[in-house]
Design a protein around this motif. Sequence first.
Motif, mmCIF file in Angstrom:
data_model
loop_
_atom_site.group_PDB
_atom_site.id
_atom_site.type_symbol
_atom_site.label_atom_id
_atom_site.label_comp_id
_atom_site.label_asym_id
_atom_site.label_seq_id
_atom_site.Cartn_x
_atom_site.Cartn_y
_atom_site.Cartn_z
ATOM 1 N N VAL A 144 1.505 -1.151 -0.389
ATOM 2 C CA VAL A 144 -0.160 -0.457 0.192
ATOM 3 C C VAL A 144 0.732 0.827 0.202
ATOM 4 C CG1 VAL A 144 -0.657 0.178 2.215
ATOM 5 C CG2 VAL A 144 -1.799 1.670 1.345
ATOM 6 N N VAL A 145 0.845 1.933 -1.134
ATOM 7 C CA VAL A 145 1.961 3.517 -1.165
ATOM 8 C C VAL A 145 0.596 4.355 -1.121
ATOM 9 C CG1 VAL A 145 3.709 2.501 -2.478
ATOM 10 C CG2 VAL A 145 1.483 3.167 -3.457
ATOM 11 N N MET A 146 1.422 5.540 -1.119
ATOM 12 C CA MET A 146 -0.340 7.121 -1.561
ATOM 13 C C MET A 146 -0.180 7.201 -2.204
ATOM 14 S SD MET A 146 -0.954 10.354 -0.177
ATOM 15 C CE MET A 146 0.490 11.369 0.022
ATOM 16 N N ARG A 147 -0.905 7.776 -2.082
ATOM 17 C CA ARG A 147 -1.461 8.480 -3.811
ATOM 18 C C ARG A 147 -2.450 9.483 -3.423
ATOM 19 N NH1 ARG A 147 -2.185 5.189 -9.153
ATOM 20 N NH2 ARG A 147 -1.878 7.147 -9.758
ATOM 21 N N ALA A 193 -13.979 16.203 -6.810
ATOM 22 C CA ALA A 193 -14.752 16.772 -6.140
ATOM 23 C C ALA A 193 -14.273 18.058 -5.651
ATOM 24 C CB ALA A 193 -16.110 16.647 -5.128
ATOM 25 N N GLY A 194 -13.059 18.593 -6.034
ATOM 26 C CA GLY A 194 -12.855 19.924 -5.721
ATOM 27 C C GLY A 194 -11.116 19.499 -5.078
ATOM 28 N N ARG A 195 -11.174 18.065 -4.355
ATOM 29 C CA ARG A 195 -10.527 18.142 -3.452
ATOM 30 C C ARG A 195 -9.498 16.868 -3.468
ATOM 31 N NH1 ARG A 195 -13.556 15.843 1.372
ATOM 32 N NH2 ARG A 195 -11.095 16.164 2.923
ATOM 33 N N ALA A 196 -8.176 16.923 -2.651
ATOM 34 C CA ALA A 196 -7.078 15.924 -2.701
ATOM 35 C C ALA A 196 -7.227 15.441 -1.831
ATOM 36 C CB ALA A 196 -5.635 16.256 -3.276
ATOM 37 N N LEU A 197 -7.673 13.952 -1.933
ATOM 38 C CA LEU A 197 -8.035 12.889 -1.540
ATOM 39 C C LEU A 197 -6.895 11.835 -0.752
ATOM 40 C CD1 LEU A 197 -10.749 11.194 -2.220
ATOM 41 C CD2 LEU A 197 -10.881 13.258 -0.439
ATOM 42 N N ARG A 198 -5.885 11.877 0.511
ATOM 43 C CA ARG A 198 -4.949 11.110 0.886
ATOM 44 C C ARG A 198 -5.260 9.384 0.227
ATOM 45 N NH1 ARG A 198 -0.558 11.075 3.665
ATOM 46 N NH2 ARG A 198 -1.119 9.220 4.963
ATOM 47 N N ARG A 250 -7.860 1.998 6.450
ATOM 48 C CA ARG A 250 -8.609 2.026 7.432
ATOM 49 C C ARG A 250 -8.111 3.272 8.793
ATOM 50 N NH1 ARG A 250 -10.633 -2.926 7.356
ATOM 51 N NH2 ARG A 250 -9.326 -3.691 8.723
ATOM 52 N N ALA A 251 -7.007 3.693 8.747
ATOM 53 C CA ALA A 251 -6.555 3.645 9.928
ATOM 54 C C ALA A 251 -5.530 5.390 9.362
ATOM 55 C CB ALA A 251 -5.113 2.977 11.079
ATOM 56 N N ALA A 252 -5.313 4.950 8.426
ATOM 57 C CA ALA A 252 -4.152 6.440 7.786
ATOM 58 C C ALA A 252 -4.165 6.935 6.953
ATOM 59 C CB ALA A 252 -2.524 5.674 7.735
ATOM 60 N N TYR A 253 -5.801 6.518 5.828
ATOM 61 C CA TYR A 253 -5.651 6.954 4.668
ATOM 62 C C TYR A 253 -7.833 7.699 4.013
ATOM 63 C CZ TYR A 253 -1.321 5.824 3.337
ATOM 64 O OH TYR A 253 -0.258 5.189 3.293
ATOM 65 N N ASP A 254 -7.796 8.747 3.725
ATOM 66 C CA ASP A 254 -8.729 9.038 3.510
ATOM 67 C C ASP A 254 -9.899 7.789 2.462
ATOM 68 O OD1 ASP A 254 -8.668 11.645 4.395
ATOM 69 O OD2 ASP A 254 -8.318 12.704 2.516
ATOM 70 N N LEU A 255 -9.161 7.197 1.662
ATOM 71 C CA LEU A 255 -9.813 5.918 1.223
ATOM 72 C C LEU A 255 -9.152 4.964 0.607
ATOM 73 C CD1 LEU A 255 -11.362 6.802 -2.234
ATOM 74 C CD2 LEU A 255 -10.302 8.351 -0.879
#
Length: 182
Positions: free
Chosen positions: A62-65, A70-75, A106-111
Amino acid sequence: MTLTLVRHTADLSPEQLAEARALLFTVFAGDDPMTDDDWEHCLGGLHVLVHDGPELVAHGAVVMRRLLHAGRALRCGYVEGVAVRAGRRRRGLGGVVMAELERVVRAAYDLGALGATDDGAPFYASRGWRPWPGTTSTLTTSGLVRTPGEDGWIYVFGGTMPLEALDLTGDLACGPRLGDAW
């Protein structure tokens, strides 16, 4: 006896990374083979390594992107390189890998998100991953470019933000990278 390790790329030895890479290139050797860019996408985050004795039998990362919606930058915790060695499948090892990756999402990312294959889609769906029902795009130097070939193949999973908080009919866009956008 199986042993499951969860380690950041920086904490894996060159031998462990080579073993994980070799597993992925062996498992994904068919019509849509693993590439050097695909391997690069697995690096820089957390890896789940499952060993049976000394043999690596399953891997996932799992890597962060950043995903735009909807105009937001999601983690986003983007899942890459999920593979189980042939002859070891259908024994729960993929579930072991995904349980650890989902815990991190679930613990570290928006989705969470991932690009599913024909073979993988039913497995991910059985774990609560949902195909993104809206459209998909990628951000390029020329702006947003639709990726209609990915529509229906990008699966999402709730992280710190419930999926219901998103406009599931809207566009989901990824940032640029080498190789496949998604």
